[in-house]
Scaffold this active site. Structure first.
Site, PDB file in Angstrom:
ATOM      1  N   HIS A  88       0.840  -1.202   0.000  1.00 42.78           N
ATOM      2  CA  HIS A  88       0.000   0.000   0.000  1.00 42.78           C
ATOM      3  C   HIS A  88       0.874   1.251   0.000  1.00 42.78           C
ATOM      4  O   HIS A  88       1.382   1.669   1.032  1.00 42.78           O
ATOM      5  CB  HIS A  88      -0.905  -0.007   1.237  1.00 42.78           C
ATOM      6  CG  HIS A  88      -1.947   1.067   1.222  1.00 42.78           C
ATOM      7  ND1 HIS A  88      -3.203   0.886   1.729  1.00 42.78           N
ATOM      8  CD2 HIS A  88      -1.932   2.340   0.760  1.00 42.78           C
ATOM      9  CE1 HIS A  88      -3.912   1.996   1.582  1.00 42.78           C
ATOM     10  NE2 HIS A  88      -3.157   2.899   1.005  1.00 42.78           N
ATOM     11  N   LEU A  91       2.501   6.494  -5.391  1.00 39.21           N
ATOM     12  CA  LEU A  91       3.681   6.970  -6.122  1.00 39.21           C
ATOM     13  C   LEU A  91       3.394   8.238  -6.935  1.00 39.21           C
ATOM     14  O   LEU A  91       4.312   8.823  -7.509  1.00 39.21           O
ATOM     15  CB  LEU A  91       4.234   5.860  -7.026  1.00 39.21           C
ATOM     16  CG  LEU A  91       4.727   4.608  -6.289  1.00 39.21           C
ATOM     17  CD1 LEU A  91       5.298   3.587  -7.272  1.00 39.21           C
ATOM     18  CD2 LEU A  91       5.776   4.952  -5.220  1.00 39.21           C
ATOM     19  N   HIS A 206     -10.566   0.943   1.564  1.00 33.42           N
ATOM     20  CA  HIS A 206     -10.308   2.049   2.512  1.00 33.42           C
ATOM     21  C   HIS A 206     -11.598   2.201   3.305  1.00 33.42           C
ATOM     22  O   HIS A 206     -12.623   2.565   2.739  1.00 33.42           O
ATOM     23  CB  HIS A 206      -9.980   3.301   1.692  1.00 33.42           C
ATOM     24  CG  HIS A 206     -10.010   4.608   2.436  1.00 33.42           C
ATOM     25  ND1 HIS A 206      -8.926   5.438   2.507  1.00 33.42           N
ATOM     26  CD2 HIS A 206     -11.005   5.250   3.108  1.00 33.42           C
ATOM     27  CE1 HIS A 206      -9.239   6.532   3.192  1.00 33.42           C
ATOM     28  NE2 HIS A 206     -10.499   6.447   3.566  1.00 33.42           N
ATOM     29  N   HIS A 258      -5.118   0.001   5.973  1.00 32.45           N
ATOM     30  CA  HIS A 258      -4.775   0.894   7.091  1.00 32.45           C
ATOM     31  C   HIS A 258      -5.792   0.911   8.242  1.00 32.45           C
ATOM     32  O   HIS A 258      -6.395   1.940   8.539  1.00 32.45           O
ATOM     33  CB  HIS A 258      -4.481   2.310   6.599  1.00 32.45           C
ATOM     34  CG  HIS A 258      -5.421   2.864   5.554  1.00 32.45           C
ATOM     35  ND1 HIS A 258      -6.781   2.851   5.692  1.00 32.45           N
ATOM     36  CD2 HIS A 258      -5.168   3.453   4.360  1.00 32.45           C
ATOM     37  CE1 HIS A 258      -7.323   3.413   4.633  1.00 32.45           C
ATOM     38  NE2 HIS A 258      -6.372   3.778   3.816  1.00 32.45           N
ATOM     39  N   ASN A 304      -5.250  10.140   6.878  1.00 27.40           N
ATOM     40  CA  ASN A 304      -6.571   9.529   6.908  1.00 27.40           C
ATOM     41  C   ASN A 304      -6.458   8.036   6.619  1.00 27.40           C
ATOM     42  O   ASN A 304      -5.950   7.686   5.568  1.00 27.40           O
ATOM     43  CB  ASN A 304      -7.485  10.189   5.867  1.00 27.40           C
ATOM     44  CG  ASN A 304      -8.933   9.801   6.072  1.00 27.40           C
ATOM     45  OD1 ASN A 304      -9.322   9.336   7.131  1.00 27.40           O
ATOM     46  ND2 ASN A 304      -9.733   9.962   5.035  1.00 27.40           N
ATOM     47  N   ASP A 331       1.492   3.040   3.542  1.00 28.63           N
ATOM     48  CA  ASP A 331       0.616   4.118   3.063  1.00 28.63           C
ATOM     49  C   ASP A 331       1.455   5.360   2.735  1.00 28.63           C
ATOM     50  O   ASP A 331       1.022   6.496   2.973  1.00 28.63           O
ATOM     51  CB  ASP A 331      -0.496   4.442   4.070  1.00 28.63           C
ATOM     52  CG  ASP A 331      -1.654   5.211   3.424  1.00 28.63           C
ATOM     53  OD1 ASP A 331      -1.623   5.411   2.186  1.00 28.63           O
ATOM     54  OD2 ASP A 331      -2.572   5.622   4.147  1.00 28.63           O
TER      55      ASP A 331
END
Lengths: 450, 322
Positions: A88, A91, A206, A258, A304, A331
């Site tokens: 995760h 880029l 997410h 996450h 977040n 992340d």
């Protein structure tokens, strides 16, 4: 520096497919424990932690051989691990190359000990068709590490029409996600998971209930003190529960990105116990920081899901310890100074993460004795590699010679201005860390050296 | 008698000693206000700028008059009439003012933490005149000056604050300030307008008007921002007024000598009845006078701090936090 003398014949070590030996290191490997999507019996690696020599022949891990070696590395007192795998990261390429690009992101990953990274599709334009997948993979040929694109679940990630997952899979994606936002509705999630399963793809979600979005930090005493709009932790829990129930209903795998709240972790723990095909990741900031860090209105702490309460932080550590959370992801979310070092409520969400992940995990999890070095290799390499079903995460002979060499005793003060990433938005500036990446090798090629 | 920092960001940052100094100085400033000649020379040669990104009548005018009574040059910028509307960042705007040799910048901003962001980056002193839902320290100080004048002190005083607690920077600053000075604070409002973990501040969350008002020495109403209704935080003005409004029958629950306060501007008939606002218990008009006195005191004390620490043009003394 002493470390530069550790590597003999450096020129050859920078060549792809080279042969060599890493001598006298503490070689740590781990067996995957995560349920591999669509292949529940699959396992990679084995738990092993011993001082030994590691041999590389033609870019692959090999049985012992007597040379000739293109290079030799003295790894005494150092850890030698499978190259880390990040499932995760962001880029920013195509479209936001002022924050990061595929090559700069891969260089940053290498500096953090990662040799395989999976990048999220929320680029500009979104990675929602085969042409953009091909663009990413083409550019990644020159990258320091292996780059695996993740495709969008819905076109433009807008939660309406399904994206062309089949064509993207043929072009090389490893999973699908609308990351940055949740898959918008239960209907899209259900259809997305069904359709993705036709191509052996897993949806990475997410988790954030859309009607409860819009705050700048965790809802709690810190947001009240600061007068910031809060994001309640239940916003995450609701979608975690929804996705678990849909996965159970369809008997299909789902991966939760996450994870940051205590309640989400207990929901995942219960779901796994009754056999739901759910896997989950967390990130270093959720076990090392809490909402209190935001009190200075420093935009570098905006992310977040937001930094949560102390009890959530402790639950994240417990979840990593008992295996409820399978993977540690970064992340990695690069942003420009002008997007972060401004008024807190205007700052973008996200922090860079490749280069601090190992040190944060070592400092917060291994050094205090919560995880062993083997556990750390499991969540940073074996499990994410098994999830992505890529050839990585193991030091078995025949595996690609992707490895990370680290000094677990090195203590230093982190300086974000020295980051390899194009962006410097790390909140850990000035933190005392322990554990430092010394060298990173991709397919036998030295791609990073401290 | 002195402040400890070059900026006034919030009641959270002020110490008991600083609050006492400000209130004592403000009491003296009030004497100047009520004297025949209001012109003094304490801030002669100094420049005070009000930088307001949100509308304000009384706070801005109060600061401007405070600066003028002390002999300073006062200038105003509002968001609509400056390069803000051309998309200039807060930092660039403030840096420009700093380099025009402003000594003090009084700012109001819709974003919480905006003054905290600027303070370490500028040589000028920043005075927070209201930031988002965070703090409005000079409002709390003028409320405290009024309370002190009417009640003689704070120790053991029961202060009830009623209304929209979630969006109010006034309630936050008052809670921090009053608790530091030894008062007790109870708050009451619709559950949808109480921020998370407010009890953590030390204020008592009440679940009825009766619980909030019974035995109160001070009753403070908060302005309801009428646009909140659109976000479904309460069903109608009529229902809000009926269950959460202050009026003459309800004030009977408080102590007979209780004073009634409101930071203004009032929505008469919504959070407070016209009759109560105009009653003998009301000190709402006196709060306005206290406002000018407190702001004079803050400008005076900050100027003293700047002189003692030799702060001048373009110098920032504090490290950049970010």
């Amino acid at each position: 520096m002493k470390d530069s003398k550790r590597i003999q014949n450096q020129e050859a070590s920078g060549r792809s497919g080279a042969s060599g030996v890493v001598r006298g290191g503490r070689v740590v490997e781990a067996a995957s424990t995560l349920q591999v999507p669509f292949d529940p019996q699959a396992r990679i690696g084995e738990d092993r932690d011993e001082v030994r020599d590691l041999f590389i022949r033609d870019g692959k891990i090999s049985e012992a051989f007597d040379g000739p070696y293109d290079f030799e590395i003295d790894a005494s007192d150092l850890l030698v691990m499978p190259g880390f795998v990040d499932l995760h990261c962001h880029l920013r390429d195509p479209g936001q190359e002022y924050k990061e690009d595929i090559l700069s992101g891969a260089a940053s990953a290498a500096a953090g000990g990662f040799t395989s990274i999976a990048c999220m599709p929320n680029t500009v334009p979104v990675i929602d068709n085969k042409a953009i997948v091909s663009y990413v993979l083409d550019k990644a040929k020159a990258a320091a590490v292996h780059v695996y694109p993740i495709g969008a679940v819905t076109k433009r990630q807008d939660g309406v029409e399904l994206a062309e997952m089949g064509q993207m899979k043929q072009a090389g994606i490893v999973a699908v996600s609308d990351d940055g936002a949740p898959v918008s509705t239960a209907d899209r999630m259900l259809k997305g998971m069904q359709y993705a399963s036709d191509f052996g793809l897993v949806v990475i979600d997410h988790c954030e209930e859309p009607s409860l979005r819009g705050g700048t930090m965790n809802e709690g005493s810190a947001s009240t003190r600061m007068g910031e709009h809060g994001i309640p932790s239940v916003a995450e829990d609701i979608i975690v529960a929804r996705d678990i129930l849909i996965a159970e209903y369809l008997d299909l795998p789902v991966h939760l990105a996450h994870v940051s709240t205590a309640r989400s972790i207990s929901l995942i723990r219960e779901a796994k116990a009754r056999g739901v095909k759910v896997t989950a990741e967390t990130c270093p900031h959720y076990f090392s920081l809490t909402e209190e860090a935001c009190l200075s209105f420093n935009g570098l702490f905006r992310v977040n899901p937001p930094l949560r309460r102390e009890e959530d932080r402790l639950a994240v550590i417990e979840g990593l310890k008992d295996g409820t959370l399978d993977c540690l992801a970064t992340d990695h979310a690069p942003h420009h100074k002008d997007e972060k070092e401004i008024e807190f409520s205007l700052a973008k969400n996200g922090m860079i993460g490749f280069e601090t992940a190992f040190a944060l995990a070592w400092t917060w999890l291994v050094e205090p004795g919560t995880l062993t070095a083997t556990d750390l290799v499991r969540i940073l390499a074996a499990n994410p590699a098994a999830f992505l079903r890529i050839s990585a995460g193991s030091l078995q002979p025949g595996s690609p010679a992707d490895l990370t060499i680290a000094d677990p005793q090195a203590r230093y003060t982190y300086d974000r201005s020295k980051a390899v990433s194009k962006s410097k938005n790390s909140p850990y500036d000035g933190f005392a860390l322990q554990g430092k990446i010394v060298a990173t090798i991709t397919e036998g090629r030295l791609v990073y050296q401290a | 008698m002195s402040l400890l920092h070059k900026d006034i960001l919030g009641m959270q940052q002020l110490t008991i000693g600083e609050i006492e100094d400000i209130l004592n100085t403000a009491a003296n400033m009030k004497k100047i206000l009520t004297s025949g000649n209001k012109k003094t020379a304490y801030l002669q040669g100094k420049t005070v700028i009000t930088l307001f990104y949100e509308n304000s009548t009384r706070t801005r005018m109060s600061f401007e008059l405070a600066a003028k009574y002390l002999g300073a040059q006062a200038a105003n910028i509002s968001a609509s009439g400056s390069s803000v509307s051309k998309g200039e960042s807060l930092y660039d705007t403030a840096l420009t003012l700093d380099h025009m040799a402003a000594d003090m910048i009084i700012m109001r901003h819709s974003v919480s933490g905006a003054p905290h962001f600027l303070a370490p980056r500028l040589g000028a002193s920043i005075i927070n005149a209201g930031d988002g839902m965070d703090e409005h320290p000079t409002q709390a100080l003028l409320d405290m000056l009024t309370i002190k004048e009417k009640k003689g002190g704070f120790n053991g005083l029961q202060v009830a604050i009623v209304g929209d607690l979630a969006h109010s920077r006034v309630v936050r600053s008052n809670i921090y300030g009053l608790l530091k000075m030894g008062a007790n604070v109870r708050v009451f409002g619709p559950a949808t307008l109480i921020p998370a973990d407010l009890a953590g501040s030390g204020a008592r969350i009440c679940h009825s008007m009766e619980e909030a008002l019974t035995g109160a020495d001070v009753v403070m109403g908060l302005r309801l921002q009428l646009e909140r209704q659109e976000k479904a935080l309460f069903p109608s003005i009529s229902e809000y007024s009926q269950f959460y409004g202050l009026n003459e029958p309800r004030i009977q629950m408080a102590r007979p000598d209780a004073i009634v306060m409101h930071p203004g501007p009032m929505n008469r008939g919504v959070e407070i009845s016209g009759g109560l606002a105009d009653s003998t218990q009301s000190v709402i008009a006196e709060q306005v006078t206290s406002g000018v006195a407190v702001r004079m005191a803050i400008l005076y004390l900050l100027n003293l701090y700047r002189n003692q620490n030799h702060l001048g043009f373009g110098e920032s003394t504090e490290p950049v936090l970010i």
